[in-house]
Design an enzyme around this catalytic site. Structure first.
Site, PDB file in Angstrom:
ATOM      1  N   ARG A 165       0.847  -1.208   0.000  1.00 36.03           N
ATOM      2  CA  ARG A 165       0.000   0.000   0.000  1.00 36.03           C
ATOM      3  C   ARG A 165       0.882   1.257   0.000  1.00 36.03           C
ATOM      4  O   ARG A 165       0.507   2.289  -0.549  1.00 36.03           O
ATOM      5  CB  ARG A 165      -0.964   0.002   1.191  1.00 36.03           C
ATOM      6  CG  ARG A 165      -1.730   1.311   1.331  1.00 36.03           C
ATOM      7  CD  ARG A 165      -3.062   1.213   2.084  1.00 36.03           C
ATOM      8  NE  ARG A 165      -3.054   0.329   3.216  1.00 36.03           N
ATOM      9  CZ  ARG A 165      -2.473   0.591   4.390  1.00 36.03           C
ATOM     10  NH1 ARG A 165      -1.835   1.716   4.588  1.00 36.03           N
ATOM     11  NH2 ARG A 165      -2.525  -0.295   5.373  1.00 36.03           N
TER      12      ARG A 165
ATOM     13  N   TYR B   8     -16.414  16.117 -16.522  1.00 33.60           N
ATOM     14  CA  TYR B   8     -16.815  14.717 -16.402  1.00 33.60           C
ATOM     15  C   TYR B   8     -17.870  14.594 -15.289  1.00 33.60           C
ATOM     16  O   TYR B   8     -17.706  15.171 -14.207  1.00 33.60           O
ATOM     17  CB  TYR B   8     -15.570  13.892 -16.070  1.00 33.60           C
ATOM     18  CG  TYR B   8     -15.838  12.447 -15.801  1.00 33.60           C
ATOM     19  CD1 TYR B   8     -16.205  11.587 -16.835  1.00 33.60           C
ATOM     20  CD2 TYR B   8     -15.734  11.924 -14.521  1.00 33.60           C
ATOM     21  CE1 TYR B   8     -16.462  10.252 -16.592  1.00 33.60           C
ATOM     22  CE2 TYR B   8     -15.985  10.577 -14.272  1.00 33.60           C
ATOM     23  CZ  TYR B   8     -16.343   9.757 -15.312  1.00 33.60           C
ATOM     24  OH  TYR B   8     -16.595   8.437 -15.059  1.00 33.60           O
TER      25      TYR B   8
ATOM     26  N   ASP C 245      -7.504  18.034 -15.422  1.00 28.15           N
ATOM     27  CA  ASP C 245      -7.776  16.642 -15.779  1.00 28.15           C
ATOM     28  C   ASP C 245      -7.378  16.489 -17.249  1.00 28.15           C
ATOM     29  O   ASP C 245      -8.038  17.013 -18.141  1.00 28.15           O
ATOM     30  CB  ASP C 245      -9.270  16.363 -15.557  1.00 28.15           C
ATOM     31  CG  ASP C 245      -9.649  14.923 -15.850  1.00 28.15           C
ATOM     32  OD1 ASP C 245      -8.926  14.248 -16.608  1.00 28.15           O
ATOM     33  OD2 ASP C 245     -10.687  14.476 -15.322  1.00 28.15           O
TER      34      ASP C 245
ATOM     35  N   LYS D  89      -8.671   5.212 -19.389  1.00 23.45           N
ATOM     36  CA  LYS D  89      -9.025   5.623 -20.746  1.00 23.45           C
ATOM     37  C   LYS D  89      -7.837   5.411 -21.681  1.00 23.45           C
ATOM     38  O   LYS D  89      -7.399   4.301 -21.848  1.00 23.45           O
ATOM     39  CB  LYS D  89      -9.518   7.074 -20.716  1.00 23.45           C
ATOM     40  CG  LYS D  89     -10.544   7.348 -19.588  1.00 23.45           C
ATOM     41  CD  LYS D  89     -11.842   6.582 -19.721  1.00 23.45           C
ATOM     42  CE  LYS D  89     -12.715   6.595 -18.461  1.00 23.45           C
ATOM     43  NZ  LYS D  89     -13.038   7.905 -17.929  1.00 23.45           N
TER      44      LYS D  89
HETATM   45  C1  LIG Z   1     -13.398   8.436 -16.718  1.00 22.54           C
HETATM   46  C2  LIG Z   1     -12.974   9.781 -16.330  1.00 22.54           C
HETATM   47  C3  LIG Z   1     -12.704  10.083 -14.988  1.00 22.54           C
HETATM   48  C4  LIG Z   1     -12.894   9.073 -13.877  1.00 22.54           C
HETATM   49  O1  LIG Z   1     -12.001   8.009 -13.970  1.00 22.54           O
HETATM   50  P1  LIG Z   1     -12.314   6.511 -13.449  1.00 22.54           P
HETATM   51  O2  LIG Z   1     -11.056   5.795 -13.810  1.00 22.54           O
HETATM   52  O3  LIG Z   1     -13.526   6.020 -14.159  1.00 22.54           O
HETATM   53  O4  LIG Z   1     -12.531   6.599 -11.981  1.00 22.54           O
HETATM   54  C5  LIG Z   1     -12.280  11.366 -14.691  1.00 22.54           C
HETATM   55  N1  LIG Z   1     -12.137  12.303 -15.657  1.00 22.54           N
HETATM   56  C6  LIG Z   1     -12.398  12.050 -16.948  1.00 22.54           C
HETATM   57  C7  LIG Z   1     -12.232  13.131 -17.968  1.00 22.54           C
HETATM   58  C8  LIG Z   1     -12.828  10.778 -17.339  1.00 22.54           C
HETATM   59  O5  LIG Z   1     -13.093  10.547 -18.623  1.00 22.54           O
END
Ligand SMILES: *Cc1c(COP(=O)(O)O)cnc(C)c1O
Length: 385
Positions: A50, A103, A175, A200
């Site tokens: 962890r 998001y 992000d 992603k």
């Molecule tokens: C999918 C996504 C998230 C969240 O990520 P997870 O891995 O599903 O928790 C945050 N920001 C954007 C732009 C995303 O496409």
């Protein structure tokens, strides 16, 4: 390592000399704990997974290098990464500014911080820097941005916003999930912290969740490491391996995603049943010039408005064969979704309408299949609505 993106993505942190057996890929260290030499001796490099794990460490070194940063921390999901950043940077009574086109899950967690910890949040249209300026208060601690945004592919001027924020001692988080480090490095524009959903494009194969925080501020890195160790949302060794494997081909995948997305955007823009296409690579995109300035490419995400409403959008989706109807994005396979029904269904209808997320808005995550096949699929489905 003084190499370029594609080379770093493959080699950094995986030099065969690092391991006695000469593995050319980082071994998966599944061990949860690491034997120490004795109570009086300093610990070996690792103590408990962890806290730190050798496989995860390789991924973190690679992600940091690819974003041009000093540090990265890998989390079990993008949302775990975001939660850690919000925990590190906010305290009860603080004010923050957020891009209104975000998001859906990010809005959900911001709402949670608002309700539970009394954090006040101003959502603004950050495409105009003036709107951000107007939202500052003496209690503002943080600005949360996406660029390009989900689902309308809007951009904001990262350099201009970071400059204004720093003048007021406010931190800026971006992000960078949609652009990926291949097309955009927000830290270069003065942004303090980058977050990713590695689920992603970075992993890229729709088979593993993950998140990352990337930054160069040493004190904030220590605080985030502490928060991650305390709350436990770490990326597992096996998922670290999968993400490393995906990351090696990020550059070639992104080039193909973009080439296919550009062709599809042009096809849709010329189609009589399409009202509008949102893609930063199109000259018609209101921020095409900014995209050329702060990005090195336009990515593989686009959205468009179809003539009609919910029934037409649903018939269109049913007519598709190759584009799979699913949430998420960034994998090699093409996906389609209706933001109003999926990622943004937690927003009240009036709010969706105000933001421009109508029932006829369709979002595509353009995969790396053959572009002719993809266009053929869209053409057939449009004909049938
Ligand atoms: C999918 C996504 C998230 C969240 O990520 P997870 O891995 O599903 O928790 C945050 N920001 C954007 C732009 C995303 O496409």
């Amino acid at each position: 390592m003084d190499y370029r993106f594609e080379t770093l993505a493959i080699h950094l942190g995986e030099e065969p000399d690092l391991w006695e057996s000469g593995d050319v890929v980082a071994p998966i260290h599944l061990s949860s704990t690491f034997a120490q030499r004795g109570p009086d001796e300093p610990p070996r490099g690792y103590r408990y997974s962890r806290i730190a794990n050798p496989t995860r460490d390789v991924l973190e070194r690679k992600l940091a290098a690819l974003e041009g940063a000093k540090y990265a921390l890998a989390f079990s999901s993008g949302m775990a990464a975001e939660t850690a950043v919000l925990t590190a940077l906010l305290k009860p009574g603080d004010h923050m500014i957020a891009f209104e086109d975000l998001y859906g899950g990010t809005k959900r967690v911001l709402d949670l911080f608002g309700r539970r910890y009394g954090v006040e949040i101003s959502f603004v249209d950050a495409t105009k820097v003036e709107n951000v300026l107007e939202a500052f208060t003496p209690r503002t601690r943080l600005i949360w941005l996406e660029s390009p945004t989900n689902p309308l592919l809007k951009l904001c001027d990262l350099e201009a916003i970071a400059k204004e924020a720093h003048r007021r001692d406010v931190k800026v988080v971006v992000d960078n999930t949609f652009a990926t480090p291949y097309f955009q490095n927000p830290l270069r524009f003065g942004v303090d912290v980058v977050v990713h959903s590695t689920t992603k494009y970075i992993n890229g194969h729709s088979d593993c969740l993950g998140g990352a925080v990337v930054l160069s501020d040493g004190d904030l890195y220590e605080e985030l490491s502490f928060i991650r160790r305390a709350t436990g949302g770490v990326l597992s060794p096996f998922d670290s391996y999968l993400t490393l494997r995906g990351l090696k081909t990020l550059a070639v995948r992104m080039r193909q995603h973009q080439e296919n997305a550009m062709r599809i955007a042009e096809f849709l823009e010329g189609h009589p049943k399409v009202i509008k296409v949102h893609y930063p690579g199109l000259k018609s995109h209101p921020q095409h010039e900014l995209a050329k300035k702060q990005m090195r490419g336009f990515g593989g995400m686009l959205s468009f408005e179809i003539k009609g409403g919910a029934p037409e959008a649903q018939r269109f989706i049913r007519g598709l064969k190759l584009f799979l109807f699913a949430t998420s994005l960034g994998g090699v396979e093409s996906l389609v979704n209706i933001p109003a029904k999926m990622s943004h269904d937690n927003l009240p209808p009036e709010e969706r309408k105000r933001l421009g997320i109508g029932d006829n808005l369709i979002r595509l995550s353009v995969g790396i299949e053959n572009a002719e096949d993809l266009i053929g699929d869209l053409e057939r489905a449009l004909r049938e609505i």
